[in-house]
Design a protein around this motif. Sequence first.
Motif, short mmCIF file in Angstrom:
data_model
loop_
_atom_site.label_atom_id
_atom_site.label_comp_id
_atom_site.label_asym_id
_atom_site.label_seq_id
_atom_site.Cartn_x
_atom_site.Cartn_y
_atom_site.Cartn_z
N VAL A 27 0.83 -1.20 0.00
CA VAL A 27 0.00 0.00 0.00
C VAL A 27 0.87 1.25 0.00
CG1 VAL A 27 -1.73 1.34 1.27
CG2 VAL A 27 -1.89 -1.16 1.20
N VAL A 28 0.53 2.18 -0.90
CA VAL A 28 1.10 3.52 -0.88
C VAL A 28 -0.01 4.44 -0.38
CG1 VAL A 28 2.18 5.38 -2.19
CG2 VAL A 28 2.57 2.99 -2.84
N GLY A 29 0.20 5.05 0.78
CA GLY A 29 -0.79 5.95 1.35
C GLY A 29 -0.42 7.39 1.09
N VAL A 30 -1.37 8.15 0.58
CA VAL A 30 -1.16 9.57 0.29
C VAL A 30 -2.16 10.38 1.10
CG1 VAL A 30 -1.32 11.34 -1.50
CG2 VAL A 30 -0.23 9.15 -2.01
N ASP A 31 -1.69 11.45 1.72
CA ASP A 31 -2.58 12.30 2.52
C ASP A 31 -1.87 13.63 2.74
OD1 ASP A 31 -4.27 13.34 4.75
OD2 ASP A 31 -5.03 11.29 4.80
N ASN A 32 -2.63 14.74 2.70
CA ASN A 32 -2.01 16.03 3.01
C ASN A 32 -2.15 16.39 4.49
OD1 ASN A 32 -4.68 16.82 3.25
ND2 ASN A 32 -4.50 18.61 1.90
N LEU A 33 -2.83 15.53 5.26
CA LEU A 33 -2.97 15.66 6.71
C LEU A 33 -3.78 16.89 7.14
CD1 LEU A 33 0.63 14.60 7.83
CD2 LEU A 33 -1.41 13.17 7.56
N CYS A 34 -4.62 17.42 6.24
CA CYS A 34 -5.46 18.55 6.65
C CYS A 34 -6.55 18.08 7.62
CB CYS A 34 -6.05 19.28 5.45
SG CYS A 34 -7.36 18.41 4.59
N THR A 35 -6.99 16.85 7.49
CA THR A 35 -7.92 16.28 8.47
C THR A 35 -7.45 14.91 8.95
OG1 THR A 35 -9.33 15.30 6.75
CG2 THR A 35 -9.91 17.51 7.52
N GLY A 36 -6.61 14.24 8.18
CA GLY A 36 -6.07 12.96 8.61
C GLY A 36 -5.00 13.13 9.67
N SER A 37 -4.59 12.02 10.27
CA SER A 37 -3.60 12.07 11.35
C SER A 37 -2.61 10.92 11.20
CB SER A 37 -4.29 11.98 12.71
OG SER A 37 -3.35 11.83 13.74
N LEU A 38 -1.33 11.24 11.34
CA LEU A 38 -0.32 10.19 11.30
C LEU A 38 -0.47 9.21 12.46
CD1 LEU A 38 2.87 12.15 10.17
CD2 LEU A 38 1.50 10.54 8.83
N ALA A 39 -1.16 9.62 13.51
CA ALA A 39 -1.40 8.71 14.63
C ALA A 39 -2.18 7.48 14.18
CB ALA A 39 -2.14 9.44 15.75
N ASN A 40 -3.00 7.64 13.14
CA ASN A 40 -3.78 6.51 12.62
C ASN A 40 -2.92 5.47 11.92
OD1 ASN A 40 -6.17 7.65 13.55
ND2 ASN A 40 -6.60 8.69 11.62
N LEU A 41 -1.68 5.86 11.59
CA LEU A 41 -0.78 4.98 10.84
C LEU A 41 0.49 4.63 11.63
CD1 LEU A 41 -0.98 6.86 7.41
CD2 LEU A 41 -2.22 4.77 8.03
N LYS A 42 0.61 5.10 12.85
CA LYS A 42 1.87 4.93 13.59
C LYS A 42 2.23 3.47 13.81
CE LYS A 42 -0.30 5.47 18.15
NZ LYS A 42 -0.34 6.27 19.40
N HIS A 43 1.23 2.59 13.88
CA HIS A 43 1.49 1.17 14.08
C HIS A 43 2.11 0.51 12.85
CE1 HIS A 43 -2.41 1.55 12.15
NE2 HIS A 43 -2.34 0.30 11.76
N LEU A 44 2.18 1.25 11.74
CA LEU A 44 2.77 0.72 10.50
C LEU A 44 4.18 1.22 10.26
CD1 LEU A 44 -0.37 1.12 8.18
CD2 LEU A 44 0.36 -0.93 9.44
N ALA A 45 4.77 1.84 11.27
CA ALA A 45 6.09 2.46 11.09
C ALA A 45 7.14 1.47 10.60
CB ALA A 45 6.54 3.09 12.41
N ASN A 46 7.04 0.21 11.00
CA ASN A 46 8.03 -0.79 10.60
C ASN A 46 7.50 -1.77 9.56
OD1 ASN A 46 10.00 0.21 12.46
ND2 ASN A 46 8.90 -0.82 14.12
#
Length: 316
Positions: A27-46
């Motif tokens: 998966v390639v995730g794209v987001d400008n983070l205007c309403t999204g949050s990196l906290a929702n993806l932090k479990h995928l760091a590795n």
Amino acid sequence: MRILITGAAGFLGSHLTDALLSDGHTVVGVDNLCTGSLANLKHLANESRFEFVQQDIVEPFDVGKVDYVLNFASPASPVDYARLGPETLSVGSDGTRNALEIARRYGAKFLHASTSECYGDPTVHPQKEDYWGNVNPIGPRSVYDEAKRFSEALTMAYHRYYGVDTRLVRIFNTYGPRLQKNDGRVISNFMVQALKGEDLTVYGEGNQTRSFCYVSDEVEGILRLAHSDEHLPTNIGNPSEWTILECAKAVLRVTGAESKIVFRPLPQDDPMQRKPDISKAKRILGWEPKVDLETGLRLSLEYFRESLTPMEPQTR
């Protein structure tokens, strides 16, 4: 497959990312983070099969060859699209076009996240996919409603004129972990108010209805549609209809809060009824939701507890 998800840091986008990774995809995730949050993806760091790109899809972009594009980029809550009206219109038009261009360039399949808001304040109940809707094109909600209606038209145009293999999902009220706590939607409002010991705010007399779909059911329906050959809009939502007042009382039962329910004036163009007819999804996808509202609220409870900062009082 290598799959592009726009809006990947959002509520639904992040859950879809998890589901697709679990199925073995990249998966390639794209987001400008205007309403999204990196906290929702932090479990995928590795996670080696996940790549995140901070990018506004309103501007042309390219992430290389992909096999599927899931277009979920857009402010989706009343609070967000009221604050980001022009941006919401832009992502529905230019953003959707740019995502479609990637699918066209690489011969990828494409699924666009549309919404039950396309039906507006419906005069037909429940809402079937062949109902054209009752939408105020210049009201305060129009920045979202018309952005989604235009993006549906654009998606069908790319299918008809350019042969892009497209799908359209009309999403009804969805809730669960990772829903923004201050996004103005019914479930998040009630859960946060109850956990903080505040009054629950009901607009109008609370007789307006909604149909609430737990996120795991919604994701399953979306992915079944993604694997299908259906090109016309398909409702994915829970057909169990609740009044807003009934929903508030369910939240009080689940949280154990002793909050009062207070009533405020009904916002302009707030739909009075919302319930999907999911007979098409049952027929062509073999899908229907499994999680009832109170079960889903209990599954969401710990997330909402944890979303409150230590400075915010909670009832337990």
